[in-house]
Design an enzyme around this catalytic site. Sequence first.
Site, PDB file in Angstrom:
ATOM      1  N   HIS A 219       1.097  -1.246  -0.262  1.00 48.60           N
ATOM      2  CA  HIS A 219      -0.427  -0.075   0.135  1.00 48.60           C
ATOM      3  C   HIS A 219       0.766   1.109  -0.247  1.00 48.60           C
ATOM      4  CE1 HIS A 219      -2.322   3.036   2.801  1.00 48.60           C
ATOM      5  NE2 HIS A 219      -3.539   2.757   1.591  1.00 48.60           N
TER       6      HIS A 219
ATOM      7  N   GLU B  97       0.698  -0.939  -4.444  1.00 49.38           N
ATOM      8  CA  GLU B  97      -0.341   0.479  -5.266  1.00 49.38           C
ATOM      9  C   GLU B  97       0.177   1.731  -4.948  1.00 49.38           C
ATOM     10  OE1 GLU B  97      -4.048   2.369  -2.942  1.00 49.38           O
ATOM     11  OE2 GLU B  97      -1.737   2.879  -2.042  1.00 49.38           O
TER      12      GLU B  97
ATOM     13  N   ASP C  45      -0.841   6.078  -5.386  1.00 50.89           N
ATOM     14  CA  ASP C  45      -1.199   6.952  -5.710  1.00 50.89           C
ATOM     15  C   ASP C  45      -0.575   7.832  -6.376  1.00 50.89           C
ATOM     16  OD1 ASP C  45      -3.191   6.426  -3.198  1.00 50.89           O
ATOM     17  OD2 ASP C  45      -1.132   7.145  -2.226  1.00 50.89           O
TER      18      ASP C  45
ATOM     19  N   HIS D  56       0.548  10.989  -2.203  1.00 54.89           N
ATOM     20  CA  HIS D  56      -0.764  10.932  -1.192  1.00 54.89           C
ATOM     21  C   HIS D  56      -0.917  12.300  -0.699  1.00 54.89           C
ATOM     22  CE1 HIS D  56      -3.554   9.293   2.041  1.00 54.89           C
ATOM     23  NE2 HIS D  56      -3.817   7.962   1.040  1.00 54.89           N
TER      24      HIS D  56
ATOM     25  N   ASP E 198      -3.734   4.493  -7.877  1.00 52.32           N
ATOM     26  CA  ASP E 198      -5.105   4.731  -7.311  1.00 52.32           C
ATOM     27  C   ASP E 198      -5.082   6.236  -7.498  1.00 52.32           C
ATOM     28  OD1 ASP E 198      -6.464   5.972  -4.908  1.00 52.32           O
ATOM     29  OD2 ASP E 198      -5.868   5.001  -3.898  1.00 52.32           O
TER      30      ASP E 198
END
Length: 273
Positions: free
Chosen positions: A5, A25, A27, A41, A85
């Site tokens: 993440h 993942e 951002d 993020h 994301d």
Amino acid sequence: WIMGHMVNAIAQIDEFVNLGANSIETDVSFDSSANPEYTYHGIPCDCGRTCTKWEHFNEFLKGLRKATTPGDSKYHEKLVLVVFDLKTGSLYDNQASDAGKKLAKSLLQNYWNNGNNGGRAYIVLSIPNLAHYKLITGFKEALTSEGHPELMDKVGYDFSGNDDIGDVANAYKKAGVTGHAWQSDGITNCSLRGLDRVRKAVANRDSSNGYINKVYYWTVDKRQSTRDALDAGVDGIMTNYPDVIADVLNESAYKAKFRIASYDDNPWETFKN
């Protein structure tokens, strides 16, 4: 798929894969003209994490390409899936198509190396807002007009807003998407969330007429919540601690039923319980 993440700095790719992630993942923030700008993020983010690591998006893509190109000194054979994301909340709804086009061109140039031995990972475009479904059509149009529609074989989709499953199906219909659908469900690790919607998503995946190919749950950092998610039948778990998920998968109860996905496992194919 053990999904690392919030991997937003190039150095974190090695860090998360070495802990056991076969997927990451990342951002993606956009500027006011809908160009993908940073892998960032920002505050607030998950408990226990630094929220402010970042790269320029195109530079991150180059680092990611090295990590997923066989023969490169930075290559990780087991890194097979990347979820972007897409932080489209900063955009107007009517910019979604442009964002998709610009994203596709960035990936084509900096990740896929214009179709010439680029990175091999599968890519999931994760969109937080159903109203931004045109990001998908814009992305597809750009790859087609640049002469590389075949790269769409490597691209899947996710709407990450925890919307009603029927509403998500409708957005895909509008985007002309059939297949390659991942469905996320979850909440920041600072809060608790039940598995009701995950179970609905798994039921859709396992039905004869569902739109979902894979279901993943985020963000899971504890052994017991990992077991609960596996018991619910998910295909992927997003985590800040890939080693925790890997440990649970090694427990006798799960070892026989689950294994870590490799490049030969098609992430767009439904594997039913």
